[in-house]
Design an enzyme around this catalytic site. Structure first.
Site, PDB file in Angstrom:
ATOM      1  CB  THR A 103      -1.016   0.221   1.184  1.00 32.33           C
ATOM      2  OG1 THR A 103      -1.734  -1.505   1.269  1.00 32.33           O
ATOM      3  CG2 THR A 103      -1.659   1.391   1.286  1.00 32.33           C
TER       4      THR A 103
ATOM      5  CE  LYS B  10       2.160   2.047   3.872  1.00 35.26           C
ATOM      6  NZ  LYS B  10       2.279   1.043   3.329  1.00 35.26           N
TER       7      LYS B  10
ATOM      8  CE  LYS C 110      -5.042  -0.984   1.434  1.00 36.61           C
ATOM      9  NZ  LYS C 110      -4.821  -1.619   2.064  1.00 36.61           N
TER      10      LYS C 110
HETATM   11  P1  NAD Z   1       6.061  -6.222   7.409  1.00 32.82           P
HETATM   12  O1  NAD Z   1       6.762  -4.448   7.246  1.00 32.82           O
HETATM   13  O2  NAD Z   1       5.397  -7.596   7.769  1.00 32.82           O
HETATM   14  O3  NAD Z   1       6.432  -6.453   6.214  1.00 32.82           O
HETATM   15  C1  NAD Z   1       7.341  -5.949   4.609  1.00 32.82           C
HETATM   16  C2  NAD Z   1       8.816  -6.947   4.365  1.00 32.82           C
HETATM   17  O4  NAD Z   1       9.694  -5.911   3.823  1.00 32.82           O
HETATM   18  C3  NAD Z   1       9.649  -6.967   5.822  1.00 32.82           C
HETATM   19  O5  NAD Z   1       9.591  -7.809   6.371  1.00 32.82           O
HETATM   20  C4  NAD Z   1      10.760  -6.228   5.532  1.00 32.82           C
HETATM   21  O6  NAD Z   1      11.848  -6.549   6.140  1.00 32.82           O
HETATM   22  C5  NAD Z   1      10.657  -6.160   4.200  1.00 32.82           C
HETATM   23  N1  NAD Z   1      11.062  -5.106   3.363  1.00 32.82           N
HETATM   24  C6  NAD Z   1      11.412  -4.121   2.880  1.00 32.82           C
HETATM   25  N2  NAD Z   1      12.670  -3.773   2.438  1.00 32.82           N
HETATM   26  C7  NAD Z   1      12.917  -4.886   1.336  1.00 32.82           C
HETATM   27  C8  NAD Z   1      13.545  -4.735   0.267  1.00 32.82           C
HETATM   28  N3  NAD Z   1      14.605  -3.981   0.186  1.00 32.82           N
HETATM   29  N4  NAD Z   1      13.932  -6.245  -0.172  1.00 32.82           N
HETATM   30  C9  NAD Z   1      13.517  -6.974   0.652  1.00 32.82           C
HETATM   31  N5  NAD Z   1      12.342  -6.778   1.567  1.00 32.82           N
HETATM   32  C10 NAD Z   1      12.095  -5.692   2.064  1.00 32.82           C
HETATM   33  O7  NAD Z   1       4.577  -5.424   6.348  1.00 32.82           O
HETATM   34  P2  NAD Z   1       3.246  -6.283   6.764  1.00 32.82           P
HETATM   35  O8  NAD Z   1       2.298  -5.748   7.449  1.00 32.82           O
HETATM   36  O9  NAD Z   1       3.248  -6.749   5.869  1.00 32.82           O
HETATM   37  O10 NAD Z   1       2.449  -4.957   5.328  1.00 32.82           O
HETATM   38  C11 NAD Z   1       2.569  -5.334   3.298  1.00 32.82           C
HETATM   39  C12 NAD Z   1       2.152  -3.961   3.242  1.00 32.82           C
HETATM   40  O11 NAD Z   1       0.787  -4.298   2.703  1.00 32.82           O
HETATM   41  C13 NAD Z   1       1.910  -2.968   3.682  1.00 32.82           C
HETATM   42  O12 NAD Z   1       2.700  -1.859   2.339  1.00 32.82           O
HETATM   43  C14 NAD Z   1       0.929  -2.221   4.288  1.00 32.82           C
HETATM   44  O13 NAD Z   1       0.644  -0.670   4.697  1.00 32.82           O
HETATM   45  C15 NAD Z   1       0.109  -3.311   3.545  1.00 32.82           C
HETATM   46  N6  NAD Z   1      -1.314  -3.874   4.058  1.00 32.82           N
HETATM   47  C16 NAD Z   1      -1.225  -4.490   5.255  1.00 32.82           C
HETATM   48  C17 NAD Z   1      -2.526  -5.112   5.930  1.00 32.82           C
HETATM   49  C18 NAD Z   1      -2.117  -5.409   7.427  1.00 32.82           C
HETATM   50  O14 NAD Z   1      -2.640  -5.957   7.866  1.00 32.82           O
HETATM   51  N7  NAD Z   1      -0.575  -5.977   7.881  1.00 32.82           N
HETATM   52  C19 NAD Z   1      -3.172  -5.173   5.364  1.00 32.82           C
HETATM   53  C20 NAD Z   1      -3.015  -4.547   4.113  1.00 32.82           C
HETATM   54  C21 NAD Z   1      -2.244  -4.422   3.190  1.00 32.82           C
END
Ligand code: NAD
Length: 298
Positions: free
Chosen positions: A97, A247, A172
């Protein structure tokens, strides 16, 4: 040999790992990578093939799927190594997102480098990611739809094509801006009802069948009782954490600014959720904002 596309899957966090596991179970060959070694290990433990670098995850694959925390992470990775490492015409499927303007910039960079691009942010949270029931909001070229849908349907149950590049992110944040506004409105209505002597159930029975009816009341009701599965019944354990709502509303604010849109309710919801999250409630379900409304601390 499988005819399924090979997918470089980057970002194996709360959402990415269960999504990757669902693709793995569906028979896809993945090249999984995360900058956090424990996340790579968790993927390997689930039987997913992992690689040693982000560039390796983009090499010799058909699709590069990213699930990162923010747009800056996406742009940095695209610019530094992903676009160069991928073979020409690779499909860049960006599921994080992120800011609409950054999503469009990422798509432009990918296309300029000879690739194809789509934004496909999700809703449904970790529960939806694990169950494979996410909703994907897709910003993509019509020519790529069949290929994208074939992959996304293993991670989600609903895929809405919203238009060209950036349209998935746009849809979204519009939805989540409305959600933030409606939850604050629901919280205010229940607190006012309490002060006017109304039982929660009585007010719920009216709103849920009257013109104030909305998801914030009928599914994620901010008071315990009327909707047994809502986070209010478990001390506001998320659910959808306030930090994530803050966010998404920050992204909505940025889009309001870019488009010179005067949306005062959305802007106010953004400010209130930022404050609520920053004041020790980042991990609280976003419906917990009712407690701050009741206490008058927002
Ligand atoms: P998270 O922080 O748990 O996971 C993100 C991952 O990306 C981390 O493990 C981080 O180490 C990794 N990362 C960052 N830079 C990187 C790179 N260059 N190469 C490889 N890996 C890298 O976050 P999340 O909760 O999994 O959310 C991910 C996305 O989904 C976000 O943008 C969030 O807004 C969106 N989202 C989350 C939810 C939720 O409920 N958690 C719901 C809808 C959307």
């Amino acid at each position: 040999m499988s005819n399924l596309p090979v997918i470089g899957f980057l970002g194996l966090g709360h959402m990415g790992l269960p999504m990757a596991i669902n693709l793995h179970r569906a028979g896809y060959k993945l090249k999984g990578f995360d900058v956090v070694p424990a996340a790579v290990q968790a993927a390997a433990d689930a039987g997913i093939e992992t690689v040693d670098s982000g560039a390796d995850a983009a090499k010799d694959v058909d699709i590069v799927l990213t699930m990162f925390p923010s747009g800056q992470h996406v742009l940095d990775a695209y610019r530094s190594y992903l676009l160069d490492a991928a073979a020409p015409n690779t499909l860049f499927l960006e599921c994080s997102t992120i800011d609409v303007a950054q999503a469009r910039e990422a798509a432009e960079l990918a296309v300029a480098a000879g690739h194809r691009s789509a934004d496909a942010p999700v809703s449904g949270g970790v529960v939806g990611a694990e169950a494979g029931t996410l909703t994907f909001m897709l910003g993509a070229e019509a020519a790529d739809l069949a290929e994208i849908t074939a992959v996304l349907e293993h991670m989600g149950k609903r895929i809405v094509h919203c238009g060209g590049h950036g349209s998935g992110q746009a849809a979204k944040i519009c939805n989540n801006m409305l959600l933030g506004v409606s939850m604050i409105g629901a919280a205010e209505a229940f607190v006012l009802g309490e002060r006017l002597g109304l039982e929660h159930q009585a007010l719920y029975d009216v709103i849920s069948t009257a013109s104030g009816q909305c998801w914030s009341v009928t599914t994620n009701c901010p008071v315990p009782g009327p909707v047994p599965a809502s986070p209010a019944n478990r001390d506001y354990q998320p659910g959808f954490a306030a930090a994530l709502m803050a966010k998404d509303l920050g992204l909505a604010s940025s889009a309001l600014e870019h488009t010179d849109t005067d949306a005062r309710m959305g802007a106010l919801a953004a400010a209130l959720y930022r404050k609520f999250s920053d004041e020790g409630n980042a991990g609280t379900d976003f419906s917990g904002i009712i407690n701050a409304v009741r206490e008058g601390t927002l």
